[in-house]
Design a protein around this motif. Structure first.
Motif, PDB file in Angstrom:
ATOM      1  N   VAL A   5       0.862  -1.182   0.000  1.00 46.99           N
ATOM      2  CA  VAL A   5       0.000   0.000   0.000  1.00 46.99           C
ATOM      3  C   VAL A   5       0.892   1.224   0.000  1.00 46.99           C
ATOM      4  CG1 VAL A   5      -1.720   1.286   1.307  1.00 46.99           C
ATOM      5  CG2 VAL A   5      -1.801  -1.202   1.266  1.00 46.99           C
ATOM      6  N   ARG A   6       0.598   2.131  -0.897  1.00 47.27           N
ATOM      7  CA  ARG A   6       1.390   3.354  -0.976  1.00 47.27           C
ATOM      8  C   ARG A   6       0.849   4.360   0.016  1.00 47.27           C
ATOM      9  NH1 ARG A   6       4.844   4.567  -5.719  1.00 47.27           N
ATOM     10  NH2 ARG A   6       5.491   6.593  -5.042  1.00 47.27           N
ATOM     11  N   LEU A   7       1.658   4.753   0.958  1.00 48.60           N
ATOM     12  CA  LEU A   7       1.250   5.715   1.972  1.00 48.60           C
ATOM     13  C   LEU A   7       1.689   7.115   1.568  1.00 48.60           C
ATOM     14  CD1 LEU A   7       2.172   3.820   5.239  1.00 48.60           C
ATOM     15  CD2 LEU A   7      -0.065   4.035   4.172  1.00 48.60           C
ATOM     16  N   GLU A   8       0.804   8.051   1.802  1.00 48.31           N
ATOM     17  CA  GLU A   8       1.114   9.449   1.535  1.00 48.31           C
ATOM     18  C   GLU A   8       1.936   9.986   2.701  1.00 48.31           C
ATOM     19  OE1 GLU A   8      -1.407  13.394   0.177  1.00 48.31           O
ATOM     20  OE2 GLU A   8      -2.454  11.616   0.833  1.00 48.31           O
ATOM     21  N   PRO A   9       2.998  10.718   2.437  1.00 48.79           N
ATOM     22  CA  PRO A   9       3.809  11.242   3.536  1.00 48.79           C
ATOM     23  C   PRO A   9       3.014  12.208   4.406  1.00 48.79           C
ATOM     24  CG  PRO A   9       4.764  11.845   1.389  1.00 48.79           C
ATOM     25  CD  PRO A   9       3.502  11.100   1.135  1.00 48.79           C
ATOM     26  N   ALA A  10       3.383  12.283   5.675  1.00 49.93           N
ATOM     27  CA  ALA A  10       2.736  13.209   6.603  1.00 49.93           C
ATOM     28  C   ALA A  10       2.999  14.645   6.152  1.00 49.93           C
ATOM     29  CB  ALA A  10       3.268  12.991   8.007  1.00 49.93           C
ATOM     30  N   TRP A  11       2.041  15.508   6.443  1.00 49.19           N
ATOM     31  CA  TRP A  11       2.156  16.914   6.065  1.00 49.19           C
ATOM     32  C   TRP A  11       2.725  17.742   7.205  1.00 49.19           C
ATOM     33  CZ3 TRP A  11      -3.366  17.940   3.669  1.00 49.19           C
ATOM     34  CH2 TRP A  11      -3.442  17.331   2.419  1.00 49.19           C
ATOM     35  N   THR A  12       3.462  18.767   6.840  1.00 45.51           N
ATOM     36  CA  THR A  12       3.937  19.749   7.813  1.00 45.51           C
ATOM     37  C   THR A  12       2.834  20.775   8.024  1.00 45.51           C
ATOM     38  OG1 THR A  12       4.826  21.243   6.143  1.00 45.51           O
ATOM     39  CG2 THR A  12       6.316  19.495   6.963  1.00 45.51           C
ATOM     40  N   ILE A  13       3.026  21.640   8.992  1.00 44.55           N
ATOM     41  CA  ILE A  13       2.044  22.695   9.247  1.00 44.55           C
ATOM     42  C   ILE A  13       1.932  23.632   8.036  1.00 44.55           C
ATOM     43  CG2 ILE A  13       3.609  24.301  10.413  1.00 44.55           C
ATOM     44  CD1 ILE A  13       1.231  24.804  12.412  1.00 44.55           C
TER      45      ILE A  13
ATOM     46  N   CYS B  88       6.161  14.405  16.214  1.00 44.63           N
ATOM     47  CA  CYS B  88       7.194  13.427  15.860  1.00 44.63           C
ATOM     48  C   CYS B  88       8.497  14.042  16.326  1.00 44.63           C
ATOM     49  CB  CYS B  88       7.219  13.163  14.361  1.00 44.63           C
ATOM     50  SG  CYS B  88       5.722  12.414  13.730  1.00 44.63           S
ATOM     51  N   GLY B  89       8.883  13.724  17.557  1.00 40.90           N
ATOM     52  CA  GLY B  89      10.020  14.412  18.158  1.00 40.90           C
ATOM     53  C   GLY B  89       9.633  15.857  18.399  1.00 40.90           C
ATOM     54  N   LYS B  90      10.387  16.763  17.848  1.00 42.82           N
ATOM     55  CA  LYS B  90      10.059  18.182  18.003  1.00 42.82           C
ATOM     56  C   LYS B  90       9.213  18.715  16.843  1.00 42.82           C
ATOM     57  CE  LYS B  90      14.244  19.976  15.861  1.00 42.82           C
ATOM     58  NZ  LYS B  90      15.377  20.885  15.993  1.00 42.82           N
ATOM     59  N   HIS B  91       8.872  17.840  15.900  1.00 41.84           N
ATOM     60  CA  HIS B  91       8.144  18.253  14.709  1.00 41.84           C
ATOM     61  C   HIS B  91       6.659  17.926  14.813  1.00 41.84           C
ATOM     62  CE1 HIS B  91      12.031  18.887  12.835  1.00 41.84           C
ATOM     63  NE2 HIS B  91      12.378  17.692  13.282  1.00 41.84           N
ATOM     64  N   LEU B  92       5.837  18.806  14.280  1.00 42.93           N
ATOM     65  CA  LEU B  92       4.396  18.606  14.239  1.00 42.93           C
ATOM     66  C   LEU B  92       4.041  18.073  12.857  1.00 42.93           C
ATOM     67  CD1 LEU B  92       1.860  19.114  15.958  1.00 42.93           C
ATOM     68  CD2 LEU B  92       1.675  21.332  14.865  1.00 42.93           C
ATOM     69  N   ARG B  93       3.280  16.976  12.809  1.00 40.62           N
ATOM     70  CA  ARG B  93       2.904  16.377  11.530  1.00 40.62           C
ATOM     71  C   ARG B  93       1.409  16.078  11.499  1.00 40.62           C
ATOM     72  NH1 ARG B  93       6.883  18.418  10.313  1.00 40.62           N
ATOM     73  NH2 ARG B  93       8.806  17.483   9.600  1.00 40.62           N
ATOM     74  N   TYR B  94       0.856  16.187  10.303  1.00 35.72           N
ATOM     75  CA  TYR B  94      -0.566  15.949  10.074  1.00 35.72           C
ATOM     76  C   TYR B  94      -0.739  14.789   9.107  1.00 35.72           C
ATOM     77  CZ  TYR B  94      -1.439  20.611  12.037  1.00 35.72           C
ATOM     78  OH  TYR B  94      -1.521  21.708  12.855  1.00 35.72           O
ATOM     79  N   ASP B  95      -1.706  13.923   9.383  1.00 34.97           N
ATOM     80  CA  ASP B  95      -2.058  12.843   8.476  1.00 34.97           C
ATOM     81  C   ASP B  95      -2.973  13.437   7.404  1.00 34.97           C
ATOM     82  OD1 ASP B  95      -2.997  10.619   7.139  1.00 34.97           O
ATOM     83  OD2 ASP B  95      -3.867   9.679   8.907  1.00 34.97           O
ATOM     84  N   PRO B  96      -2.588  13.390   6.132  1.00 35.07           N
ATOM     85  CA  PRO B  96      -3.402  13.982   5.071  1.00 35.07           C
ATOM     86  C   PRO B  96      -4.837  13.437   5.036  1.00 35.07           C
ATOM     87  CG  PRO B  96      -1.269  13.325   4.209  1.00 35.07           C
ATOM     88  CD  PRO B  96      -1.347  12.816   5.604  1.00 35.07           C
ATOM     89  N   VAL B  97      -4.993  12.150   5.308  1.00 31.23           N
ATOM     90  CA  VAL B  97      -6.328  11.544   5.314  1.00 31.23           C
ATOM     91  C   VAL B  97      -7.172  12.153   6.437  1.00 31.23           C
ATOM     92  CG1 VAL B  97      -7.593   9.382   5.618  1.00 31.23           C
ATOM     93  CG2 VAL B  97      -5.481   9.412   4.285  1.00 31.23           C
ATOM     94  N   ALA B  98      -6.571  12.357   7.613  1.00 32.11           N
ATOM     95  CA  ALA B  98      -7.284  12.940   8.746  1.00 32.11           C
ATOM     96  C   ALA B  98      -7.646  14.405   8.489  1.00 32.11           C
ATOM     97  CB  ALA B  98      -6.450  12.814  10.018  1.00 32.11           C
ATOM     98  N   VAL B  99      -6.755  15.126   7.817  1.00 25.52           N
ATOM     99  CA  VAL B  99      -7.038  16.529   7.486  1.00 25.52           C
ATOM    100  C   VAL B  99      -8.226  16.606   6.533  1.00 25.52           C
ATOM    101  CG1 VAL B  99      -6.163  18.623   6.360  1.00 25.52           C
ATOM    102  CG2 VAL B  99      -4.671  17.306   7.877  1.00 25.52           C
ATOM    103  N   ARG B 100      -8.228  15.752   5.518  1.00 24.39           N
ATOM    104  CA  ARG B 100      -9.349  15.738   4.565  1.00 24.39           C
ATOM    105  C   ARG B 100     -10.652  15.334   5.249  1.00 24.39           C
ATOM    106  NH1 ARG B 100      -5.341  12.917   1.270  1.00 24.39           N
ATOM    107  NH2 ARG B 100      -4.337  14.474  -0.033  1.00 24.39           N
ATOM    108  N   ALA B 101     -10.580  14.358   6.170  1.00 21.14           N
ATOM    109  CA  ALA B 101     -11.771  13.922   6.912  1.00 21.14           C
ATOM    110  C   ALA B 101     -12.282  15.050   7.797  1.00 21.14           C
ATOM    111  CB  ALA B 101     -11.447  12.693   7.744  1.00 21.14           C
ATOM    112  N   TRP B 102     -11.378  15.757   8.457  1.00 23.37           N
ATOM    113  CA  TRP B 102     -11.765  16.884   9.296  1.00 23.37           C
ATOM    114  C   TRP B 102     -12.448  17.960   8.473  1.00 23.37           C
ATOM    115  CZ3 TRP B 102     -10.057  21.962   8.964  1.00 23.37           C
ATOM    116  CH2 TRP B 102     -10.449  22.812   9.995  1.00 23.37           C
ATOM    117  N   LEU B 103     -11.908  18.233   7.301  1.00 22.78           N
ATOM    118  CA  LEU B 103     -12.455  19.264   6.431  1.00 22.78           C
ATOM    119  C   LEU B 103     -13.859  18.893   5.950  1.00 22.78           C
ATOM    120  CD1 LEU B 103     -12.004  21.948   5.005  1.00 22.78           C
ATOM    121  CD2 LEU B 103     -10.936  20.702   3.139  1.00 22.78           C
TER     122      LEU B 103
END
Length: 65
Positions: free
Chosen positions: A7-15, A44-59
């Motif tokens: 399964v091809r996963l989309e990379p996590a998004w930055t802010i 992710c450590g000191k970095h904030l990351r968003y799951d693209p699927v979750a962002v689209r679902a939220w929207l």
């Protein structure tokens, strides 16, 4: 499992990625995060990351004004 079967996963998004996708300032995303009203994000450590699927679902959810 071959590469074709994986399964091809989309990379996590930055802010910045999320801000560009939603067309809102980064500061708006930070405010939403503090108020717990915006799309879900994870550290992710000191970095904030968003799951693209979750962002689209939220929207597309009915909770978004």
């Amino acid at each position: 499992m071959s590469t074709k079967d994986a399964v091809r996963l989309e990379p996590a998004w930055t802010i910045d990625d999320v801000a560009a996708y939603l067309r809102v300032p980064v500061e708006t995303l930070r405010t939403w995060r503090k108020k717990r009203t915006g799309p879900p994000a994870r550290r992710c450590g000191k970095h904030l990351r968003y799951d693209p699927v979750a962002v689209r679902a939220w929207l597309s959810s009915s909770d978004v004004a």
